[in-house]
Design a protein around this motif. Structure first.
Motif, short mmCIF file in Angstrom:
data_model
loop_
_atom_site.label_atom_id
_atom_site.label_comp_id
_atom_site.label_asym_id
_atom_site.label_seq_id
_atom_site.Cartn_x
_atom_site.Cartn_y
_atom_site.Cartn_z
N VAL A 18 60.34 64.47 64.79
CA VAL A 18 61.59 64.03 65.42
C VAL A 18 62.76 64.68 64.67
CG1 VAL A 18 62.97 62.04 66.08
CG2 VAL A 18 60.51 61.80 65.84
N ALA A 19 62.75 65.96 64.49
CA ALA A 19 63.60 66.60 63.50
C ALA A 19 64.91 67.14 64.04
CB ALA A 19 62.82 67.71 62.84
N ALA A 20 65.54 67.90 63.20
CA ALA A 20 66.73 68.72 63.41
C ALA A 20 68.00 67.90 63.46
CB ALA A 20 66.58 69.62 64.62
N ALA A 21 69.05 68.51 63.89
CA ALA A 21 70.36 67.89 63.80
C ALA A 21 70.63 66.90 64.93
CB ALA A 21 71.44 68.97 63.80
N VAL A 22 69.92 67.02 66.01
CA VAL A 22 70.21 66.16 67.16
C VAL A 22 69.08 65.19 67.46
CG1 VAL A 22 71.83 67.72 68.25
CG2 VAL A 22 69.41 68.02 68.66
N SER A 23 68.27 64.91 66.49
CA SER A 23 67.11 64.00 66.57
C SER A 23 66.23 64.22 67.79
CB SER A 23 67.51 62.54 66.44
OG SER A 23 68.53 62.17 67.27
N LEU A 24 65.82 65.45 67.95
CA LEU A 24 64.83 65.79 68.97
C LEU A 24 63.52 66.07 68.26
CD1 LEU A 24 66.92 68.26 71.12
CD2 LEU A 24 66.30 65.95 71.70
N ALA A 25 62.44 65.77 68.90
CA ALA A 25 61.14 65.99 68.28
C ALA A 25 60.76 67.46 68.34
CB ALA A 25 60.09 65.16 69.00
N ILE A 26 59.84 67.83 67.47
CA ILE A 26 59.29 69.18 67.53
C ILE A 26 58.75 69.43 68.92
CG2 ILE A 26 57.33 70.55 66.76
CD1 ILE A 26 57.83 69.57 63.97
N ALA A 27 58.20 68.39 69.51
CA ALA A 27 57.70 68.52 70.88
C ALA A 27 58.82 68.94 71.81
CB ALA A 27 57.12 67.18 71.34
N MET A 28 59.97 68.33 71.63
CA MET A 28 61.10 68.64 72.51
C MET A 28 61.62 70.05 72.26
SD MET A 28 62.73 67.31 74.89
CE MET A 28 64.02 68.02 75.84
N VAL A 29 61.72 70.43 70.99
CA VAL A 29 62.27 71.75 70.65
C VAL A 29 61.38 72.86 71.18
CG1 VAL A 29 62.88 73.28 68.76
CG2 VAL A 29 63.52 70.88 68.65
N PHE A 30 60.09 72.82 70.85
CA PHE A 30 59.20 73.90 71.26
C PHE A 30 58.99 73.93 72.77
CE2 PHE A 30 57.15 74.03 66.86
CZ PHE A 30 57.86 75.16 66.51
N SER A 31 58.83 72.76 73.38
CA SER A 31 58.60 72.77 74.82
C SER A 31 59.85 73.20 75.58
CB SER A 31 58.12 71.40 75.31
OG SER A 31 59.09 70.41 75.08
N THR A 32 61.03 72.89 75.03
CA THR A 32 62.26 73.35 75.67
C THR A 32 62.43 74.85 75.54
OG1 THR A 32 63.28 71.22 75.21
CG2 THR A 32 64.75 73.01 75.76
N VAL A 33 62.07 75.39 74.39
CA VAL A 33 62.13 76.84 74.22
C VAL A 33 61.15 77.52 75.18
CG1 VAL A 33 61.60 78.73 72.61
CG2 VAL A 33 62.96 76.79 71.86
N GLY A 34 59.95 76.95 75.33
CA GLY A 34 58.98 77.51 76.28
C GLY A 34 59.49 77.42 77.71
N ALA A 35 60.11 76.29 78.06
CA ALA A 35 60.64 76.13 79.41
C ALA A 35 61.79 77.10 79.66
CB ALA A 35 61.11 74.70 79.62
N ALA A 36 62.64 77.29 78.66
CA ALA A 36 63.76 78.22 78.84
C ALA A 36 63.26 79.65 79.00
CB ALA A 36 64.70 78.13 77.64
N TYR A 37 62.26 80.03 78.23
CA TYR A 37 61.70 81.37 78.36
C TYR A 37 61.07 81.55 79.73
CZ TYR A 37 58.92 85.52 77.52
OH TYR A 37 58.37 86.76 77.62
N GLY A 38 60.28 80.56 80.15
CA GLY A 38 59.64 80.65 81.46
C GLY A 38 60.65 80.72 82.59
N THR A 39 61.72 79.93 82.48
CA THR A 39 62.76 79.95 83.51
C THR A 39 63.47 81.29 83.56
OG1 THR A 39 63.09 77.58 83.27
CG2 THR A 39 64.86 78.81 84.31
N SER A 40 63.79 81.84 82.40
CA SER A 40 64.51 83.12 82.39
C SER A 40 63.65 84.27 82.91
CB SER A 40 65.02 83.42 80.98
OG SER A 40 63.94 83.66 80.11
N LYS A 41 62.41 84.32 82.47
CA LYS A 41 61.55 85.41 82.95
C LYS A 41 61.23 85.27 84.42
CE LYS A 41 59.80 88.20 80.66
NZ LYS A 41 60.16 89.60 80.45
N ALA A 42 61.00 84.02 84.88
CA ALA A 42 60.73 83.82 86.31
C ALA A 42 61.98 84.12 87.13
CB ALA A 42 60.26 82.39 86.56
#
Length: 168
Positions: A18-42
């Motif tokens: 549940v880390a970082a400056a905005v209290s998001l979990a590692i799950a949230m950070v990594f899955s959001t980065v994956g979603a952003a990459y998938g959205t941009s490439k698609a």
């Protein structure tokens, strides 16, 4: 209460999920980065295909929607981990490691699924000149999105076991 099973640093492991400056979990950070990459490439694939086959634009939005769902998986796991943390109750080392593992399993599979969806979505405009249709894209996008779903299931199973750690 400080003991061998509940050291003072045990909540750090939970907050590492549940880390970082905005209290998001590692799950949230990594899955959001994956979603952003998938959205941009698609999105690149959709814009390339829109120049050749404008009639298929609406059918080709499926990878973008699926990439967004991956970010929701990370949000669900983040909320569950944050809900288990309480300053009034002791937090065991076992629960810290379980929450860290849950965050990593959902986050890293979300990152992989977003990457796979991005590759499928980017290949969309290559396929529009061939015989392949968006049905091909839908099939492979759904297979790529299942990777993130498996990570969510593993994280949910892990999170149910976090309460088994006791402080003595």
């Amino acid at each position: 209460m400080t003991s061998v099973s509940c050291p003072p640093y045990a909540p750090f492991l939970g907050f590492a999920g549940v880390a970082a400056a905005v209290s998001l979990a590692i799950a949230m950070v990594f899955s959001t980065v994956g979603a952003a990459y998938g959205t941009s490439k698609a999105g690149i694939g959709i814009s390339g295909m829109g120049t050749l086959r404008p009639d298929l634009i609406m059918k080709s939005l499926i990878p973008v929607v699926m990439a967004g769902i991956i970010a929701v998986y990370g949000l669900v796991v983040s909320v569950l981990i944050i809900g288990a943390l309480s300053p009034d109750e002791p937090y065991s080392l076992f629960a810290g490691f379980i929450h860290l593992a849950a965050g990593l399993s959902c986050g890293l599979t979300g990152l992989a699924a977003g990457h796979a969806i991005g590759i499928v979505g980017d290949a969309l405009w290559f396929s529009c000149s061939a015989i392949l249709t968006p049905r091909f894209n839908t099939y492979h996008s759904s297979r790529a999105e299942v990777i993130g779903l498996y990570g969510l299931i593993v994280a949910l199973i892990l999170n149910t076991r976090a309460g088994e750690g006791t402080c003595y």
